[in-house]
Design a protein around this motif. Structure first.
Motif, PDB file in Angstrom:
ATOM      1  N   ARG A  70       1.172   7.106   1.763  1.00  0.00           N
ATOM      2  CA  ARG A  70       0.905   6.405   0.495  1.00  0.00           C
ATOM      3  C   ARG A  70      -0.564   5.978   0.429  1.00  0.00           C
ATOM      4  O   ARG A  70      -1.187   6.042  -0.634  1.00  0.00           O
ATOM      5  CB  ARG A  70       1.813   5.174   0.363  1.00  0.00           C
ATOM      6  CG  ARG A  70       3.226   5.556  -0.038  1.00  0.00           C
ATOM      7  CD  ARG A  70       4.108   4.330  -0.226  1.00  0.00           C
ATOM      8  NE  ARG A  70       5.453   4.750  -0.605  1.00  0.00           N
ATOM      9  CZ  ARG A  70       6.566   4.143  -0.249  1.00  0.00           C
ATOM     10  NH1 ARG A  70       6.513   3.047   0.501  1.00  0.00           N
ATOM     11  NH2 ARG A  70       7.740   4.585  -0.636  1.00  0.00           N
ATOM     12  N   ALA A 330      -7.507   1.973  -0.623  1.00  0.00           N
ATOM     13  CA  ALA A 330      -6.337   1.680   0.222  1.00  0.00           C
ATOM     14  C   ALA A 330      -6.779   0.798   1.383  1.00  0.00           C
ATOM     15  O   ALA A 330      -7.968   0.607   1.620  1.00  0.00           O
ATOM     16  CB  ALA A 330      -5.719   2.980   0.729  1.00  0.00           C
ATOM     17  N   THR A 331      -5.782   0.275   2.072  1.00  0.00           N
ATOM     18  CA  THR A 331      -6.029  -0.614   3.207  1.00  0.00           C
ATOM     19  C   THR A 331      -6.828   0.106   4.285  1.00  0.00           C
ATOM     20  O   THR A 331      -6.496   1.229   4.673  1.00  0.00           O
ATOM     21  CB  THR A 331      -4.686  -1.087   3.798  1.00  0.00           C
ATOM     22  OG1 THR A 331      -3.919  -1.664   2.745  1.00  0.00           O
ATOM     23  CG2 THR A 331      -4.894  -2.123   4.893  1.00  0.00           C
TER      24      THR A 331
ATOM     25  N   MET B  92       5.880  -3.963  -1.673  1.00  0.00           N
ATOM     26  CA  MET B  92       7.008  -3.166  -1.208  1.00  0.00           C
ATOM     27  C   MET B  92       6.597  -2.237  -0.076  1.00  0.00           C
ATOM     28  O   MET B  92       5.508  -1.647  -0.128  1.00  0.00           O
ATOM     29  CB  MET B  92       7.549  -2.347  -2.384  1.00  0.00           C
ATOM     30  CG  MET B  92       8.852  -1.636  -2.128  1.00  0.00           C
ATOM     31  SD  MET B  92       8.632   0.033  -1.490  1.00  0.00           S
ATOM     32  CE  MET B  92       8.346   0.923  -3.001  1.00  0.00           C
ATOM     33  N   VAL B  93       7.438  -2.132   0.923  1.00  0.00           N
ATOM     34  CA  VAL B  93       7.280  -1.120   1.967  1.00  0.00           C
ATOM     35  C   VAL B  93       8.643  -0.456   2.151  1.00  0.00           C
ATOM     36  O   VAL B  93       9.667  -1.020   1.773  1.00  0.00           O
ATOM     37  CB  VAL B  93       6.820  -1.729   3.317  1.00  0.00           C
ATOM     38  CG1 VAL B  93       5.369  -2.171   3.248  1.00  0.00           C
ATOM     39  CG2 VAL B  93       7.715  -2.876   3.758  1.00  0.00           C
ATOM     40  N   ARG B 113       6.777  -7.305   2.180  1.00  0.00           N
ATOM     41  CA  ARG B 113       6.017  -8.010   3.213  1.00  0.00           C
ATOM     42  C   ARG B 113       4.827  -8.693   2.536  1.00  0.00           C
ATOM     43  O   ARG B 113       4.423  -8.308   1.428  1.00  0.00           O
ATOM     44  CB  ARG B 113       5.527  -7.031   4.278  1.00  0.00           C
ATOM     45  CG  ARG B 113       4.474  -6.092   3.750  1.00  0.00           C
ATOM     46  CD  ARG B 113       3.543  -5.541   4.806  1.00  0.00           C
ATOM     47  NE  ARG B 113       2.623  -4.626   4.150  1.00  0.00           N
ATOM     48  CZ  ARG B 113       2.340  -3.406   4.575  1.00  0.00           C
ATOM     49  NH1 ARG B 113       2.870  -2.944   5.669  1.00  0.00           N
ATOM     50  NH2 ARG B 113       1.487  -2.656   3.895  1.00  0.00           N
ATOM     51  N   VAL B 116      -1.021  -6.968   2.376  1.00  0.00           N
ATOM     52  CA  VAL B 116      -2.081  -6.738   3.360  1.00  0.00           C
ATOM     53  C   VAL B 116      -3.382  -6.563   2.590  1.00  0.00           C
ATOM     54  O   VAL B 116      -3.443  -5.822   1.620  1.00  0.00           O
ATOM     55  CB  VAL B 116      -1.788  -5.480   4.200  1.00  0.00           C
ATOM     56  CG1 VAL B 116      -2.950  -5.179   5.133  1.00  0.00           C
ATOM     57  CG2 VAL B 116      -0.510  -5.661   4.994  1.00  0.00           C
ATOM     58  N   VAL B 117      -4.407  -7.256   3.023  1.00  0.00           N
ATOM     59  CA  VAL B 117      -5.694  -7.185   2.334  1.00  0.00           C
ATOM     60  C   VAL B 117      -6.267  -5.780   2.493  1.00  0.00           C
ATOM     61  O   VAL B 117      -6.247  -5.208   3.584  1.00  0.00           O
ATOM     62  CB  VAL B 117      -6.682  -8.225   2.926  1.00  0.00           C
ATOM     63  CG1 VAL B 117      -7.989  -8.208   2.157  1.00  0.00           C
ATOM     64  CG2 VAL B 117      -6.053  -9.601   2.899  1.00  0.00           C
ATOM     65  N   VAL B 118      -6.756  -5.218   1.393  1.00  0.00           N
ATOM     66  CA  VAL B 118      -7.341  -3.868   1.430  1.00  0.00           C
ATOM     67  C   VAL B 118      -8.684  -3.930   2.156  1.00  0.00           C
ATOM     68  O   VAL B 118      -9.473  -4.831   1.894  1.00  0.00           O
ATOM     69  CB  VAL B 118      -7.526  -3.320   0.003  1.00  0.00           C
ATOM     70  CG1 VAL B 118      -8.382  -2.064   0.022  1.00  0.00           C
ATOM     71  CG2 VAL B 118      -6.173  -3.014  -0.600  1.00  0.00           C
TER      72      VAL B 118
END
Lengths: 357, 118, 370
Positions: A70, A330-331, B92-93, B113, B116-118
């Motif tokens: 993803r 993205a992360t 969502m994960v 969850r 999470v910071v990008v």
């Protein structure tokens, strides 16, 4: 120069291909090597890395591959329906029979008009899927092909590999050269029958040849493949800004780099094993994602994987202007690594399903 | 052994999309996919787990108010129970929901969850 | 009421049926309605209508089992009532029975969770206690209420159960110990959740005229109504408003030609303290967010204006799932007839019983009077 070198051994597709999106995943839990050492050596003696990443109770290669994929898609911003192959390389597929890849394909919206398959070649299953993707895209059979290297690696309790066998990996979306953030100029593979590490069909943990895993296995193939590729591409270590090698620990890739003429600065951003361990099929691919998070257009990158059994895949890469567009979508790999929650050996045994219930 | 019950919900469970696949006959049927972002509306930490979930306890279940409006029930993962708060942004994960014993299928689906910071 | 390891499903039902027939002074039964939630899962026994008819000496009678989760008991009563009202059935026997202990541990909990949404709730590891936990956590958040504030419901239930020889837990519960109990599904704890138990209860239903001729002390069902709500908690407009409770209460009161102020006795579905608080709000006895105060201020006690769980309720008498609705009706009837023994509330003429299924997706309200 080597016995393997002949004409046309280099893998180079007819049409230019490259990486249009990439994504990493590292689970949140870390067990320090000192904690494993406390269990088995009374804390005495050195440890090969600082700590390793451990998957949570609800994570496996399927869920981790989905998240990395993803991320790759978020960066590429393509229609997942345009993907013609979803390939997942791992040595910890949750099913012995039932593809990980179809579940990943379903979860990213790539079904049903796609090829899908699982790959296995110890720690280089992900990079060989990348080479296959080069072929698919470079031949015109596919516009995009997704290659994932991901593992929740097994280490026998008390064994040297328990310190490093980690969870994590990366996904690389291969597409046409003109759309790419990273050009793949060429690749080379070298394999021999070398019994350095294996796991029999129903065995829970792998076995290995101890020091035999070094010179005749890791170094012979990594160095051989890297040297062949560099020579075939007409480059030297100094032509690359960055290099990343398979990372079974911290020491092996540093030594290989040095022997090939690379400096510590060149391998530093991609050297993740001290902080997350050996993510097996994901190891050098996630190292590559960390490099791409900091690389500049024009940077050349050498990537060399190693899979026991044994073989190496080497890639000659060049970053394009597009990296600046896709990087922040993205992360980052560093964000995943910084997202860190330390666990003790008891929690580790539970998360790794080592408790009999 | 149950399989079809899980399988028919793959699209909903894996990616919070409806199961519609556009075909020549049903061209209007387009898939809608939720962004997967939302906030925690309420939560409960389960200590007494039903069959199939024993290995995961204690785990946190929540009501997630999706950014698009609807609410869903799902587990909240990658977090210590005492850190969960109403109003917390989540994403969502796709994770393992449960397994059908040692030999049955693994069921995957949405969980949430902390973002999470990008 | 409790854990009857040595008694089977059919035997439990028969015991209750025998007591009911004895009380009604009749054996002339045209139809049997069985309320049960989990026999198929727990005892591998379905087809309870014919089974229990046969085993209870009613072979030949029309018989059927009905299921509406934990509201199965009251739903069975409702079906009997409709049948008698239609004129098709003269006298019906209704039994609620649950052999809850035929399965133990996580499998039993799995079975108890089947009244929730299998695809969208239980697939995510949700249990009845977890759903109550979700409601309670939100309630505490919205109304600035602490866990301790719910203690009144359980303290009252245990105090009342002390006078009921058939109750599962007759020990007194101290309010200060309430919040310290082991957690089931936070914030729901062991002193907050009703214990699932074996049990059976039965009543005989017939027309008003026939009842007067047949039994010494008949009780009139003045109102009866069923309503449903969004099945899964997350699909409701407001998770802290039990709309099926409001709807069925209002409909039952209307049929009885009564107002909520006329009710002197409340046997509500106190499976969790938050459900009691929400029910008191939804039936109109408390403002939104204030239901817990009725318990905290002692208003639900034997001497209060709204006596609740007078035999211990689900919390202390025990929660026999599909039999609960019939327990409530039997207990309310004993109160109205002045035969409640040490549990007796003085001078009660009108009582309300309310049985819920799932997290409130089914609400069944009955109003009884003498």
């Amino acid at each position: 120069m080597t016995a393997f070198q002949r004409k046309n051994d280099l893998m180079k597709p007819d049409k230019p291909v490259g990486i249009v999106g990439y994504g990493a995943y590292v689970p949140r839990y870390r067990i320090p090597a000192s904690e494993i050492s406390r269990m088995w050596t009374g804390g005495e003696g050195g440890v090969p890395i600082k700590e390793k990443a451990v998957n949570g109770l609800d994570e496996d290669v399927v869920t981790m591959s989905i998240e990395a994929s993803r991320n790759a898609l978020d960066r590429a911003q393509i229609d997942p329906q345009d993907i013609r192959a979803v390939w997942v390389g791992s040595e910890s597929h949750p099913y012995a029979v039932k593809p990980t890849s179809t579940m990943v394909a379903e979860a990213i919206g790539a079904v049903p008009n796609t090829q899908a398959a699982d790959w296995e070649f110890a720690c280089k299953a992900g990079t060989e899927a990348m080479q296959a993707a080069m072929g698919f895209v470079g031949s015109g059979m596919a516009r995009y092909a997704l290659s994932v290297g991901m593992d929740t690696a097994q280490g026998r309790p008390g064994d040297a590999l328990e310190y490093t066998a980690a969870a994590g990996g990366a996904a690389v979306l291969v597409g046409p050269g003109e759309e790419s953030a990273v050009q793949i100029h060429g690749s080379y593979s070298m394999v021999t029958d070398t019994p350095d590490f294996w796991r029999r069909a129903h065995a829970e943990y792998p076995s290995h040849g101890d020091r035999f895993t070094g010179e005749p296995a890791y170094f012979k193939h990594i160095l051989g493949a890297a040297q062949y590729l560099m020579e075939a591409m007409g480059r030297t270590a100094a032509d690359y800004q960055w290099a990343v090698f398979h990372q079974p620990n911290a020491k092996f890739p540093m030594r290989a780099a040095k022997q090939l003429g690379f400096t510590n600065e060149q391998i530093e951003p991609g050297l993740l094993s001290p902080r997350i361990g050996n993510t097996y099929s994901g190891s050098c691919m996630i190292g590559l994602t960390a490099i791409l998070d900091v690389a500049q257009p024009g940077d050349r990158i050498l990537m060399v994987s190693y899979g026991s059994g044994a073989g190496s895949d080497a890639f000659d890469l060049e970053v394009t202007e597009k990296i600046n567009d896709i990087r922040d979508r993205a992360t980052t790999t560093e964000a995943y690594i910084s997202r860190r929650s330390e666990i003790d050996y008891a929690t580790y045994t539970r998360f790794r399903d080592k408790l009999k219930m | 052994m149950q399989v079809s019950r899980y399988w028919r919900m793959n699209a909903q469970r894996y990616m919070m999309a409806n199961g519609g696949v556009a075909t020549a006959e049903k061209e209007e049927e387009k898939t809608f996919t939720f962004s997967g972002r939302g906030t925690i509306y309420s939560y409960s930490t389960v200590y007494d787990a039903p069959a199939g979930f024993e290995a995961y306890k204690p785990y946190v279940v929540g009501l997630i108010k999706l950014d698009e409006g609807p609410m869903v029930t799902a587990q909240i993962t990658d977090i210590d129970a005492k850190e969960v708060e109403i109003g917390m942004p989540v994403e969502m994960v796709t994770r393992k929901l449960r397994t059908e014993g040692d030999e049955g299928v693994i069921v995957y689906g949405y969980k949430f969850r902390p973002s999470v910071v990008v | 009421m409790g854990e009857h390891w040595d008694v089977s499903l059919r035997h439990l039902a028969w015991q209750a049926i025998e007591a009911a027939l004895d009380d009604a002074k009749t054996t002339d039964i045209d139809a049997l309605y069985v309320g049960n939630m989990l026999a198929g899962r727990l005892s591998h026994q379905d087809h309870l209508g014919a089974l229990i008819a046969d085993y209870s000496g009613l072979r030949g009678a029309e018989a059927v089992a009905v299921e509406a989760g934990e509201a199965s008991g009251a739903i069975a009563l409702r079906q009997a009532l409709l049948a008698v009202k239609s004129g098709e059935i003269k006298t019906a026997l209704v039994v609620g029975v649950e052999k809850a202990t035929d399965q133990t541990g996580s499998e039993a909990l799995s079975a108890q969770s089947t009244s929730l949404d299998a695809d969208y709730e239980t697939m995510h590891g949700v249990t009845p206690a977890a759903v109550a936990g979700l409601m309670m956590q939100r309630y505490m958040h919205e109304h600035q209420v602490e866990l301790e504030n719910f203690a009144g419901f359980s303290v009252n239930a245990h105090a009342n159960a002390g006078a009921n020889p058939l109750a599962m837990y007759r020990n007194r519960l101290k309010a200060e110990r309430f919040a310290a109990a082991p957690v089931v599904s936070a914030p729901v704890n062991l002193f907050d959740a009703a214990p699932v138990a074996d049990g059976a209860a039965a009543v005989v239903i017939t027309s008003h005229e026939r009842a007067l001729a047949m039994a010494p002390k008949p009780v009139r069902i003045a109102g009866s109504a069923v309503a449903t709500d969004g099945f899964a908690l997350h699909d409701r407009q407001d998770i802290l408003w039990l709309s099926a409770v409001t709807k069925s209460t209002q409909a039952a009161l209307k049929r009885a030609n009564l107002a909520i102020e006329d009710i002197q006795l409340f046997e509500l579905h106190d499976s969790y303290t938050v459900m009691s608080a929400l029910a008191l709000e939804a039936i109109g006895l408390a403002e939104r967010g204030q239901g817990w105060q009725l318990a905290a201020e002692g208003k639900i006690g034997r001497d209060g204006p709204y006596p609740m769980s007078t035999f211990g309720g689900l919390k202390a008498r025990g929660n026999p799932l599909g039999a609960t609705g019939l327990y409530q009706v039997v207990e309310a009837s004993l109160q109205l007839r002045g035969e409640a023994g040490d549990c007796q509330i003085p001078d009660v003429k009108i009582g309300l019983t309310q049985n819920l299924g799932g997290s409130g997706a089914t609400a069944v309200t009955h109003i009884l009077r003498v």
